[in-house]
Design an enzyme around this catalytic site. Structure first.
Site, mmCIF file in Angstrom:
data_model
loop_
_atom_site.group_PDB
_atom_site.id
_atom_site.type_symbol
_atom_site.label_atom_id
_atom_site.label_comp_id
_atom_site.label_asym_id
_atom_site.label_seq_id
_atom_site.Cartn_x
_atom_site.Cartn_y
_atom_site.Cartn_z
ATOM 1 N N HIS A 465 0.898 -1.248 -0.268
ATOM 2 C CA HIS A 465 0.013 0.093 -0.171
ATOM 3 C C HIS A 465 0.487 1.318 -0.094
ATOM 4 O O HIS A 465 0.643 2.264 -0.372
ATOM 5 C CB HIS A 465 -1.146 -0.209 1.393
ATOM 6 C CG HIS A 465 -2.462 -1.035 1.091
ATOM 7 N ND1 HIS A 465 -2.866 -1.559 2.357
ATOM 8 C CD2 HIS A 465 -2.546 -1.127 -0.544
ATOM 9 C CE1 HIS A 465 -3.719 -2.501 1.287
ATOM 10 N NE2 HIS A 465 -3.722 -2.065 -0.001
ATOM 11 N N ARG A 572 -5.401 4.057 -21.368
ATOM 12 C CA ARG A 572 -5.251 2.038 -21.216
ATOM 13 C C ARG A 572 -6.220 1.278 -20.235
ATOM 14 O O ARG A 572 -5.678 1.839 -19.067
ATOM 15 C CB ARG A 572 -3.790 1.914 -20.697
ATOM 16 C CG ARG A 572 -2.509 2.106 -22.288
ATOM 17 C CD ARG A 572 -1.331 1.670 -21.504
ATOM 18 N NE ARG A 572 -0.311 0.995 -22.375
ATOM 19 C CZ ARG A 572 0.502 2.311 -23.307
ATOM 20 N NH1 ARG A 572 0.552 3.533 -22.294
ATOM 21 N NH2 ARG A 572 1.621 2.171 -23.767
ATOM 22 N N ARG A 609 -9.297 2.260 -24.873
ATOM 23 C CA ARG A 609 -8.584 1.135 -26.162
ATOM 24 C C ARG A 609 -9.366 0.047 -25.148
ATOM 25 O O ARG A 609 -9.365 -0.183 -23.752
ATOM 26 C CB ARG A 609 -6.738 0.593 -25.984
ATOM 27 C CG ARG A 609 -7.012 -0.721 -25.737
ATOM 28 C CD ARG A 609 -5.546 -0.889 -25.820
ATOM 29 N NE ARG A 609 -3.906 -0.509 -24.981
ATOM 30 C CZ ARG A 609 -2.914 -0.910 -24.566
ATOM 31 N NH1 ARG A 609 -2.502 -1.013 -25.898
ATOM 32 N NH2 ARG A 609 -2.943 -0.784 -23.309
ATOM 33 N N GLU A 703 -0.891 -3.747 -34.783
ATOM 34 C CA GLU A 703 0.717 -3.956 -33.565
ATOM 35 C C GLU A 703 1.427 -5.361 -33.239
ATOM 36 O O GLU A 703 2.237 -5.517 -33.659
ATOM 37 C CB GLU A 703 0.429 -4.597 -31.780
ATOM 38 C CG GLU A 703 -0.575 -3.148 -31.406
ATOM 39 C CD GLU A 703 -0.956 -3.121 -29.953
ATOM 40 O OE1 GLU A 703 -0.468 -2.592 -28.721
ATOM 41 O OE2 GLU A 703 -1.684 -3.682 -29.381
ATOM 42 N N ASN A 726 5.532 -0.012 -29.167
ATOM 43 C CA ASN A 726 6.252 -0.820 -28.899
ATOM 44 C C ASN A 726 5.786 -2.581 -28.751
ATOM 45 O O ASN A 726 6.544 -2.681 -28.557
ATOM 46 C CB ASN A 726 5.030 -1.057 -27.234
ATOM 47 C CG ASN A 726 5.607 0.733 -26.951
ATOM 48 O OD1 ASN A 726 5.989 1.584 -27.414
ATOM 49 N ND2 ASN A 726 4.460 0.776 -25.681
ATOM 50 N N ASP A 727 4.505 -2.322 -29.467
ATOM 51 C CA ASP A 727 4.835 -4.000 -29.448
ATOM 52 C C ASP A 727 4.567 -4.067 -30.486
ATOM 53 O O ASP A 727 4.824 -5.416 -31.082
ATOM 54 C CB ASP A 727 2.718 -4.640 -29.461
ATOM 55 C CG ASP A 727 2.822 -4.901 -28.268
ATOM 56 O OD1 ASP A 727 3.312 -5.939 -27.317
ATOM 57 O OD2 ASP A 727 1.868 -4.797 -27.375
ATOM 58 N N ARG A 737 9.712 -7.543 -25.744
ATOM 59 C CA ARG A 737 9.961 -5.745 -25.225
ATOM 60 C C ARG A 737 10.346 -5.849 -24.001
ATOM 61 O O ARG A 737 11.005 -4.730 -23.326
ATOM 62 C CB ARG A 737 8.756 -5.077 -25.727
ATOM 63 C CG ARG A 737 7.210 -5.355 -24.837
ATOM 64 C CD ARG A 737 6.103 -4.851 -25.349
ATOM 65 N NE ARG A 737 5.843 -3.378 -24.728
ATOM 66 C CZ ARG A 737 4.309 -2.989 -24.637
ATOM 67 N NH1 ARG A 737 3.797 -3.761 -25.315
ATOM 68 N NH2 ARG A 737 4.458 -2.111 -23.296
ATOM 69 N N CYS A 774 0.631 5.517 -31.357
ATOM 70 C CA CYS A 774 0.132 5.782 -29.543
ATOM 71 C C CYS A 774 1.512 5.237 -28.817
ATOM 72 O O CYS A 774 1.519 5.040 -27.209
ATOM 73 C CB CYS A 774 -0.527 4.879 -28.519
ATOM 74 S SG CYS A 774 -1.296 3.031 -29.372
HETATM 75 C C1 PEP Z 1 1.921 -0.296 -27.956
HETATM 76 O O1 PEP Z 1 2.067 -1.796 -27.486
HETATM 77 O O2 PEP Z 1 3.324 0.129 -28.780
HETATM 78 C C2 PEP Z 1 0.900 0.182 -26.935
HETATM 79 C C3 PEP Z 1 0.827 1.322 -27.218
HETATM 80 O O3 PEP Z 1 0.411 -0.745 -26.372
HETATM 81 P P1 PEP Z 1 0.881 -0.818 -24.704
HETATM 82 O O4 PEP Z 1 2.347 -0.473 -24.613
HETATM 83 O O5 PEP Z 1 -0.168 -0.445 -23.461
HETATM 84 O O6 PEP Z 1 1.179 -2.842 -25.013
HETATM 85 MG MG MG Z 2 0.453 -2.469 -26.950
#
Ligand code: PEP
Ligand code: MG
Length: 842
Positions: A465, A572, A609, A703, A726-727, A737, A774
């Site tokens: 906490h 998110r 999302r 992604e 990112n993905d 990642r 994003c």
């Molecule tokens: C991504 O994959 O780039 C993305 C924005 O989603 P997350 O980072 O939440 O997987």
């Molecule tokens: Mg992602």
């Protein structure tokens, strides 16, 4: 017929007098029932036996209890006191409460009653005398809750006697499998304990050879019941059968948590306490676990918990008991005030849970039995909470073990009140980095943010906490840091990196200066950027780029708007629930989406999302099966389509926010058109069922390379794309990642990834659809010119980056960016791309 004998304790301290001598014919002639009276010297009426409060008179001068054996006791304070209409009486319980023998029921002002000309002689009368074969009153001086004042021989019909015998022998259920994904943690334990408290019987939970009091949250948590563990319910008492039946059903149903068939099976192991602490090879760097991100340069300030001294021996049991009750009451009020100070309702719940601990029967039982054995209230209470805190701290489950700190926190709060000491006010120097073995949630909530720049504790973990509060208060923090940190003298300069979980001691003056200079220069630049943050982001040649925010909750939505965000490009949604241990209800979800929508207004886009869990994003209340390759497993949309009720609940909650938002719904991790069609059909069904007619844009995240490659085909069936780089990077380059050794190579500026982004944009634009980015590179100033050159329409960036990215767009020329993009798309490696872009930025 047979007899059962029970003892009723004196409800007050004083002289026991025969009922016949009471100067009131109603009692003296036993019109109400037989019993005793007491001429009191104390002023807190206590329960003569365990039972339930059946009736509390509106004037609070009388109360009826039903004992475990079904005997009804009327306790009447004074004579004619109904006329006082409640003046001078303070009930400590309410109707329906279950009480223990000796528990305070009503406090009264004896002086006031006498001033008003009323007698304070108090009656204890049995109103269902048909169940009593004989009354054996005691005589002389009695002590409240300690001395037997009246013994009853009860009439027990033979068949009832045999039933009673069975009940006394205890009813034990068959084993029940616990369906809760995270076992019986605090929340289901509280639900179960509250249900158990509604029965008179003594109820235990059995797990293997261990047993815990089912009426006690700490007792249940102490059993460390995990998902799929088999437990039994054992009850002894008059309603044992009913209690076992109801509690077994409650356990099966998940104790208020959604454990439905749509929820996938859990990972086999609960989070295990980190026993081996991380250790840095650099002697000047101490390592721990990131509890709250951020960077702070400051000086060490060691916080040591003050020892609260209490006497071992008590005055007399009644006085000590009264002191304990008063302290518990006062602590409850303090916590109420603390709750009101914390804006975030979810965080305030931490202190609501502390309030519940104050009424926990297991804690109170230890304390009260200590008091009965002649200990002072403080001594007995300390014994009670340390016993339980130590027990929880030894558990393997990190979440449950973390609650030990909560028990110590609330325990010390009461102890301070009992010892009459004020919480030692911490005189903290400026720029302090607090170091402690443990900070309590209360310490953390009341830190002086003008002086404390960060903290590190040797105990605790990211799920504690304290860590949750630190994040909500935006204080960089580390938990579970190496113990040697406790040896650092006050005043030693340090750099605390909450993001990495490191504390660098004795940085050179040059290093500190460097960080400070950097912070100062950044602050200046930020001030300039913020001054123009509310202007649109238009390139020098007139192309408008939407700059929106990636957010994880309401706070960030509000901050984003303050920093000039033109909407939300990625909510998110899973982040809203990461710190919860139970599934949010539709109403809870809807409330938060509506709050976020209202914070944005209908002029700004809101892209929500749907739940994206799996891979590196576990949800405590939704443990996933152990998979060989979680990133390639059932995550994102796959999980939602496999458990459609979760998705449907979320969609309904989102749709309910539609009237307040320019709403866009986006689905993560799309790899095939089938997924798009299935998600679309579900959305359409829920929309129709709710009668929502507003236009809601339907988008997907790009992604997965298959989606990028086929973007034109996908674009025919969706309204927009948002590229999750990112993905996309991890799946394009086949690099985890989160892999520490691949972090550098898993670069979204790899030409392979950039080409996929370009393909996505081309396909979307061919169908007249817009594309946002994003993923992390949208917030990277180096990458922004290339993204603009590729033709991206929207950049969804982390909240703090909004003003700087907008300022950067205003400096660029789209035509130049186009040339640059064409150039870098021809390069062979990410290093080459970075070198080219860095040269440009210089
Ligand atoms: C991504 O994959 O780039 C993305 C924005 O989603 P997350 O980072 O939440 O997987
Ligand atoms: Mg992602």
């Amino acid at each position: 017929m047979s007899h059962q004998r029970i003892e009723l304790l004196a409800p007050l301290t004083g002289l026991i007098v025969p009922l016949e001598t009471v100067p009131d014919p109603v009692f003296a002639q036993k019109m109400v029932g037989d019993g005793i009276a007491i001429d009191p010297t104390s002023n807190v009426l206590v329960a003569p036996a365990a039972g339930k409060v059946k009736q509390l008179h509106a004037s609070q001068h009388a109360i009826t209890l039903q004992t475990v054996e079904g005997i009804e006791l009327l306790l009447h304070i004074g004579l004619d006191t109904v006329m006082l209409k409640g003046e001078g009486f303070r009930a400590q319980v309410k109707e329906g409460d279950t009480v223990r023998a000796g528990q305070p029921l009503i406090e009264f002002d004896a002086e006031l009653i006498m001033q008003r000309g009323k007698s304070i002689v108090t009656e204890l009368v049995i109103t269902n005398g048909d169940k009593v074969a004989a009354y054996l009153p005691a005589s002389g001086f009695a002590r409240a809750g300690l001395t037997p004042a009246l013994v009853l021989d009860l009439i027990v019909a033979d068949d009832a006697a045999s039933t009673a015998a069975v009940a006394v022998d205890a009813v034990v259920s068959d084993p029940v499998k616990v369906p809760n994904r995270t076992g019986l943690h605090a929340r289901p334990a509280a639900v179960l304990a509250n249900a158990a408290k509604t029965y008179k019987s003594d109820i235990k939970l059995l797990r293997g050879a261990d047993e815990g009091n089912a009426k006690s949250v700490v007792g249940i948590m102490g059993l460390e019941v995990k998902y799929a563990d088999e437990i039994k319910v054992k009850a002894s008492g008059p309603d044992a059968q009913a209690a076992v039946k109801a509690l077994v059903e409650l356990i099966r149903s998940g104790c208020g948590e959604d454990c439905g068939p749509g929820v996938p099976p859990p990972a086999p192991k609960p989070p295990i306490k980190q026993v081996v602490k991380p250790h840095s090879s650099d002697p000047n760097v101490l390592t721990g676990v990131s509890a709250s991100p951020g960077l702070a340069v400051g000086q060490i300030f060691q916080v040591r918990q003050d020892v609260i001294e209490v006497r071992e021996t008590g005055a007399n049991a009644q006085v000590e008991r009264r002191r304990l009750d008063d302290a518990l009451k006062e602590a409850r009020q303090q916590l109420e005030a603390l709750k009101a100070e914390i804006e975030d309702a979810a965080k305030a719940e931490i202190f609501a849970a502390h309030q519940e601990l104050l009424a926990d029967p297991d804690l109170l039982d230890i304390a009260i039995s200590g008091i009965s054995n002649g200990k002072s209230a403080g001594f007995a209470w300390r014994q009670a909470f340390t016993t339980y805190a130590d027990k929880l701290a030894r558990l393997q489950n990190e979440i449950l073990a973390g609650r030990a700190n909560d028990i110590r926190d609330v325990g010390r709060r009461v102890l301070r009140l009992l010892a009459g000491v004020k919480e030692a006010e911490l005189v903290v120097p400026d720029n302090a980095i607090l170091i402690a073995e443990e900070l309590t949630p209360s310490d953390t909530a009341s830190l002086d943010r003008t002086k404390v720049l960060g903290f590190a504790t040797t105990g605790g973990g990211a799920t504690s906490h304290v860590a949750i509060l630190a994040r909500s208060l935006n204080i960089p923090a580390i938990c579970g840091i190496e113990d040697s940190v406790l040896q650092l003298p006050n005043g030693v300069p340090v750099i605390l990196d909450g993001t990495k979980g490191t504390l660098r001691r004795n940085p050179s003056d040059a290093e500190i200066q460097q960080i400070r200079d950097k912070q100062a220069a950044q602050a200046e630049k930020r001030a300039e950027e913020q001054a123009s943050a509310h202007h649109p982001a238009i390139t020098r040649d007139g192309v408008r780029i939407e700059v929106v925010a990636n957010i994880g909750g309401l706070d960030e939505a509000v901050q984003g708007v303050q920093l000039g965000s033109e909407g939300v490009g990625l909510l998110r949604s899973e982040f809203l629930y990461l710190e919860r241990t139970d599934a949010p209800t539709e109403a809870e979800q809807s409330q938060i989406y509506t709050d976020i929508a209202k914070a944005l207004g209908t002029e700004r886009t809101l892209v929500i999302r749907t739940l994206d869990v799996g891979g590196d994003k576990p949800l405590p209340y939704l443990p996933l099966p152990a998979e060989e390759n979680p990133f390639l497993g059932v995550r994102g949309i796959r999980l939602c389509l496999a458990a459609p009720e979760i998705l449907r609940t979320q969609l309904r909650a989102i749709l309910r926010a539609a009237p307040f938002a320019r709403l866009h719904i986006m689905f993560p991790m799309i790899a095939s058109l089938d997924e798009v069609r299935e998600a679309k059909a579900i959305l359409a069904e829920e929309k129709a069922a709710l009668g929502v007619t507003a236009e809601i844009k339907f988008g997907i995240m790009v992604e997965v390379p298959s989606t990028a490659v086929m973007s034109e085909i996908f674009a025919r069936e969706v309204d927009f794309f948002s590229i999750g780089t990112n993905d996309l990077t991890q799946y394009t380059l086949a690099m985890d990642r989160g892999h520490p050794k691949l972090a550098k190579q898993a670069d979204a500026l790899h030409p392979g990834v950039l080409r996929l982004i370009a393909m996505t944009v081309k396909g979307a634009h061919a169908q007249g659809k817009w594309v946002g980015v994003c993923g992390g590179i949208a917030s990277d100033p180096l990458a922004v010119p290339v993204l603009l050159g590729i033709g991206v329409d929207e950049l969804s960036v982390s909240v703090p980056a909004i003003p700087s990215i907008k300022a950067l767009v205003r400096k660029l020329n789209r035509a130049d960016c186009l040339k640059l993009a064409n150039e870098v798309l021809q390069l062979g490696t990410a290093t080459e791309v970075r070198a080219r872009l860095a040269a440009l930025a210089d």
